[in-house]
Enzyme design. Sequence first.
Site, PDB file in Angstrom:
ATOM      1  N   LYS A  47       0.864  -1.187   0.000  1.00  0.00           N
ATOM      2  CA  LYS A  47       0.000   0.000   0.000  1.00  0.00           C
ATOM      3  C   LYS A  47       0.895   1.230   0.000  1.00  0.00           C
ATOM      4  O   LYS A  47       2.104   1.140   0.152  1.00  0.00           O
ATOM      5  CB  LYS A  47      -0.914  -0.017   1.219  1.00  0.00           C
ATOM      6  CG  LYS A  47      -2.008  -1.085   1.120  1.00  0.00           C
ATOM      7  CD  LYS A  47      -3.042  -0.870   2.207  1.00  0.00           C
ATOM      8  CE  LYS A  47      -4.160  -1.894   2.099  1.00  0.00           C
ATOM      9  NZ  LYS A  47      -5.043  -1.829   3.255  1.00  0.00           N
TER      10      LYS A  47
ATOM     11  N   HIS B 245       2.347   6.581   3.031  1.00  0.00           N
ATOM     12  CA  HIS B 245       1.882   7.973   2.980  1.00  0.00           C
ATOM     13  C   HIS B 245       2.643   8.848   3.970  1.00  0.00           C
ATOM     14  O   HIS B 245       3.482   8.367   4.735  1.00  0.00           O
ATOM     15  CB  HIS B 245       0.370   8.058   3.177  1.00  0.00           C
ATOM     16  CG  HIS B 245      -0.098   7.448   4.462  1.00  0.00           C
ATOM     17  ND1 HIS B 245       0.095   8.045   5.675  1.00  0.00           N
ATOM     18  CD2 HIS B 245      -0.742   6.278   4.707  1.00  0.00           C
ATOM     19  CE1 HIS B 245      -0.408   7.288   6.625  1.00  0.00           C
ATOM     20  NE2 HIS B 245      -0.920   6.199   6.060  1.00  0.00           N
TER      21      HIS B 245
ATOM     22  N   HIS C 238       3.246   7.953   7.575  1.00  0.00           N
ATOM     23  CA  HIS C 238       4.316   7.015   7.904  1.00  0.00           C
ATOM     24  C   HIS C 238       5.649   7.755   8.060  1.00  0.00           C
ATOM     25  O   HIS C 238       6.472   7.382   8.876  1.00  0.00           O
ATOM     26  CB  HIS C 238       4.468   5.940   6.820  1.00  0.00           C
ATOM     27  CG  HIS C 238       3.303   5.006   6.739  1.00  0.00           C
ATOM     28  ND1 HIS C 238       2.582   4.821   5.580  1.00  0.00           N
ATOM     29  CD2 HIS C 238       2.718   4.221   7.671  1.00  0.00           C
ATOM     30  CE1 HIS C 238       1.607   3.953   5.816  1.00  0.00           C
ATOM     31  NE2 HIS C 238       1.671   3.577   7.072  1.00  0.00           N
TER      32      HIS C 238
END
Length: 579
Positions: free
Chosen positions: A140, A143, A146
């Site tokens: 995933k 973003h 993180h």
Amino acid sequence: MAACSFRRSIAYQLSKVLDLPPENLIKSISAVPVSKKRHVADFQLSIASVTEDGSSNCLAQDLQLQAQKIAERLRCDAVVSEISAGQGTVNFTINRELLAKTVLQQVLKDGSEYGVKSELFSTVPRQKAVIEFSSPNIAKKFHIGHLRSTIVGNFIANLKVALGHEVTRINYLGDWGMQFGLLGVGFQQFGDTEKLKSSPLQHLFEVYVQINKAAEDENTKKLAKDFFRKLEEHDEQTLSLWKQFRDFSIEEYIRIYKRLGVHFDEYSGESLYQEKSQEVLKMLENKGLLQKTTKGTGIVDLSEKKDLSSFSTVMRSDGTSLYITRDLAAAIDRMNKHSWDTMIYVTDKSQSNHFQHLFQILKLMGYDWAERCQHVSFGLVQGMKTRRGEVIFLEDVLNEVRSRMLQNMASAKTTKEIENPMETAEKVGLAALIIQDFRGLLSSDYQFSWDRALQSRGDTGVFLQYTHARLHSLEQMHGNEQLTDVNVACLQEPDAISVLQHLLRYDEVLYRSSQDLQPKHIVSYLLTLSHLAAMAHKTLPVKGSAPELAQARLRLFQAARLVLANGMKLLGITPVTQM
């Protein structure tokens, strides 16, 4: 610690007048922040913190009066050259020659330990801390949340290590769950083993996006379910494919984290706890905490009146575990493995509820150590986009900041002679990212701006790096003829005194950050230090001064650079020596 010896001396004097042990007074004596007004005292005692009835029922005039009474009873001595009463404070000015000697001697003697050796930390027990941070999901987007988790967790770990605690850094990967059913099916259809090896994160993400488009199709859904079931049942072929996803991803993460100057002691993940979470469900059942709803899902009642006004779902109707069940298993496992004193989870504030539930359930299960778990939450960042569009990979952010910084450096006049411009641009760019992020309270949301972050003048990481590089080159130019016994007592100019006073406060700032785990105290301290050093650099020339004065000034700038470097490293910034 210089500040310690002065505080102790003042506390000793005060103890006779106030009839209190010096130990009780030390925390009430603090270094005074440097102000534009100049000629401020060095330390102050807050009257409210030592009076019997506390400040709540004490009027300002009373405090004023008490301050005056105490000030009148105190005498100046070899350490304190001036005593006065302020607004509810007693102010102490340290003998100017002693101030310069003690502070500079201490900074240069303690080096990287300056500030952390302070007696402010003497009552703080050394502890084992486990910190879980960064924690991206394989396949995933990585973003911007993180990125925040990564730099905040790294700061907390650095600070604790510097203060002598034993720290285990854990990256808890999202490497399990239904999405891996989809990913597995996707890879069987669109995957490419070579691409998986060379750029796993990018390739898995592309596969995941492709298969998600097909995920509406009933057949795909069924295949994904089958794949995940096989994973849960430890089917060898399925597991070996999943293991490749995980191993290649971790390899790439390690390489990227290295660019950030971040490392982890452990890469764990939800996959490790799928079996142990079944044990947790059994424990909950045995303790009578697990209730079944009519739909067959398992819940734990968290309400005070036991009326289910607040509950947490811990099991799906088919008996499989959920995210929180795996977190419960992970917490228990880490306690068994590391027997920690404190465990800190660093995630965005949208997960506050999750962690509240997690800690509550652990407590209901009879684990008293749940009290020592902590969620350090942070706000959201808006507007972080690269030239290619929205941030999908952490590497995009790092490349972007490096290329923008290279551009800025190329247009500045002084960049010609840098040995390794790429590396320097990366370190300065990273400083810009970190300082922009750490300037406010972590819980605040903020609007990200590349231009603002990368300004060379102003309160930015670029300015900190620039100041460090300038002070470093000053030492390179004049430091060869360092005398051993420099007489620093001649540092009496207001700009020199301001730097010395500011260096005195470093341990208090570290102490504040260690108490609330907020980096902003250290950030604003370093920015002020850089401004004060820049000011002194203008008015106190080394070149062309009498040798004794030049050497003393050099010592002052050396001390400022050392403390600046120490503070930057705590924040996760690598100081550069050329810019």
